[in-house]
Design a protein around this motif. Structure first.
Motif, mmCIF file in Angstrom:
data_model
loop_
_atom_site.group_PDB
_atom_site.id
_atom_site.type_symbol
_atom_site.label_atom_id
_atom_site.label_comp_id
_atom_site.label_asym_id
_atom_site.label_seq_id
_atom_site.Cartn_x
_atom_site.Cartn_y
_atom_site.Cartn_z
ATOM 1 N N THR A 2 0.779 -1.244 -0.024
ATOM 2 C CA THR A 2 0.004 0.148 0.092
ATOM 3 C C THR A 2 0.853 1.401 -0.194
ATOM 4 O OG1 THR A 2 -0.114 0.027 2.537
ATOM 5 C CG2 THR A 2 -1.894 -1.259 1.368
ATOM 6 N N GLU A 5 -0.008 7.170 2.426
ATOM 7 C CA GLU A 5 -1.487 7.605 2.507
ATOM 8 C C GLU A 5 -2.577 6.537 2.765
ATOM 9 O OE1 GLU A 5 -3.074 10.639 0.119
ATOM 10 O OE2 GLU A 5 -1.087 11.510 -0.287
ATOM 11 N N GLU A 6 -2.590 5.413 2.157
ATOM 12 C CA GLU A 6 -3.569 4.319 2.211
ATOM 13 C C GLU A 6 -3.110 3.915 3.952
ATOM 14 O OE1 GLU A 6 -4.351 2.503 -2.184
ATOM 15 O OE2 GLU A 6 -2.648 2.098 -1.011
ATOM 16 N N PHE A 7 -1.718 3.442 4.106
ATOM 17 C CA PHE A 7 -1.512 3.004 5.427
ATOM 18 C C PHE A 7 -1.778 3.863 6.428
ATOM 19 C CE2 PHE A 7 1.523 2.670 8.961
ATOM 20 C CZ PHE A 7 1.294 1.327 9.010
ATOM 21 N N ASP A 9 -4.348 6.086 6.557
ATOM 22 C CA ASP A 9 -5.533 6.126 6.686
ATOM 23 C C ASP A 9 -6.251 5.044 7.615
ATOM 24 O OD1 ASP A 9 -6.122 8.437 5.262
ATOM 25 O OD2 ASP A 9 -6.473 7.649 3.249
ATOM 26 N N LYS A 10 -5.519 3.931 7.082
ATOM 27 C CA LYS A 10 -6.092 2.584 8.012
ATOM 28 C C LYS A 10 -5.568 2.592 9.477
ATOM 29 C CE LYS A 10 -5.647 -0.160 3.670
ATOM 30 N NZ LYS A 10 -5.341 -1.424 3.455
ATOM 31 N N SER A 11 -4.342 3.141 9.623
ATOM 32 C CA SER A 11 -3.816 3.184 11.311
ATOM 33 C C SER A 11 -4.576 4.105 11.902
ATOM 34 C CB SER A 11 -2.549 3.463 10.915
ATOM 35 O OG SER A 11 -1.548 3.599 12.171
ATOM 36 N N LYS A 12 -5.068 3.899 13.008
ATOM 37 C CA LYS A 12 -5.750 4.953 13.781
ATOM 38 C C LYS A 12 -4.964 5.256 15.124
ATOM 39 C CE LYS A 12 -9.638 4.490 11.678
ATOM 40 N NZ LYS A 12 -9.899 5.354 10.581
#
Length: 78
Positions: A2, A5-7, A9-12
């Protein structure tokens, strides 16, 4: 694989722990008092020792001293 940016977005998770001075209103007030003391002529080292010994700040004196000086340089107008 990924993109970053995708990473992100997934990581809170937020980055790093919350600084001691932001963990409670009492800590914030003590930090402000230390900064005001420095502005009035108390050394950053003495203010750092006060934060450790009297206000139960868990950080090392030299770390606090450096952070206080950084706070003063960034946010406190002479």
């Amino acid at each position: 694989m990924t993109s970053l940016e995708e990473f992100a977005d997934k990581s809170k998770e937020k980055s790093g722990p919350i600084p001691w001075r932001e963990q409670s209103e009492a800590n914030r007030a003590a930090w402000i008092e230390a900064c005001e003391g420095i502005k009035s002529g108390i050394s950053a080292r003495k203010a750092a020792i006060w934060l450790v010994e009297d206000q139960n700040c868990p950080l090392m004196v030299d770390t606090i001293r450096t952070q206080l000086r950084n706070t003063m340089e960034r946010y406190v107008k002479s």
